[in-house]
Design a protein around this motif. Structure first.
Motif: not given
Length: 200
Positions: A36-43, A87-98, A100-109
């Motif tokens: 998964i190529e890490k992509q840097i974006r503006a927040p 497992m799939l939730t964690q993979l989704t979180l890792s992928y989208l944050n890598n 460059g998106l800002t993704v937060i678990p809903r439980t920590l909203a």
């Protein structure tokens, strides 16, 4: 005499437990961020991620396979190392944050009184298939949260099939992971498109 009998029974019990569990095998996706190529974006505006939901027979730790039409086999000795929803939730979180998106678990909203977005993935098929290899299908829901109200912005049906490259459960795991990464690539495109449109 009594204590030696107790020790003998305890040893037999331990041996019995270990022999019963020796045939069990547990699987997980290899390094979740590999390739998964890490992509840097503006927040960007944060996106809350609900835990992935799996409906029906696939919502369990044992591997599920369709062995012929209308026939489901639930593995007795082959399991995911953790529940697939986690497992799939964690993979989704890792992928989208890598990416460059800002993704937060809903439980920590935290505070929902400001404008936020929420992503929900609902899976209705997540199994091996006697003809199609690994299958994955379900629906994506993207919400806008504003002033305590939730509005559905977009929903999309997804469906993926991936033939196994070899026999066995290791090949099934690799095919499942490939399907999920294909889904996440689509999810990333949908989220970035919606955020651009909604932030105009």
């Amino acid at each position: 005499m009594k204590s030696s009998l107790q020790i003998c029974l305890l040893a037999m019990l331990i041996m019995g437990c270990s022999s019963n569990s020796s045939g069990h095998k547990y699987y997980k996706f290899s390094d979740q961020t590999e390739a998964i190529e890490k992509q840097i974006r503006a927040p960007e505006t944060p996106i809350y991620l609900d835990q992935v939901s799996i409906l029906g027979v696939s919502n369990q730790q044992a591997f599920v396979q369709f062995t012929q039409p209308n026939t489901v086999n639930i593995a007795s000795f082959h399991f995911w190392a953790e529940h697939p929803e986690s497992m799939l939730t964690q993979l989704t979180l890792s992928y989208l944050n890598n990416r460059g998106l800002t993704v937060i678990p809903r439980t920590l909203a935290g505070d929902l009184n400001t404008t936020r977005y929420s992503l929900k993935l609902v899976v209705d098929e997540y199994a091996g298939h006697y003809e199609k290899g690994a299958i994955l299908s379900g629906n994506l829901y993207f919400y806008q949260l504003q002033n305590g109200n939730t509005h559905l912005v977009q929903t999309k049906r997804f469906s993926f099939e991936n033939q196994l490259q070899d026999d066995g459960f290791d090949a099934l795991v690799a095919a499942h992971k490939s399907n999920w990464l294909l889904l996440l690539n689509d999810v990333e495109q949908i989220l970035t498109g919606q955020l651009r449109q909604n932030n105009k």
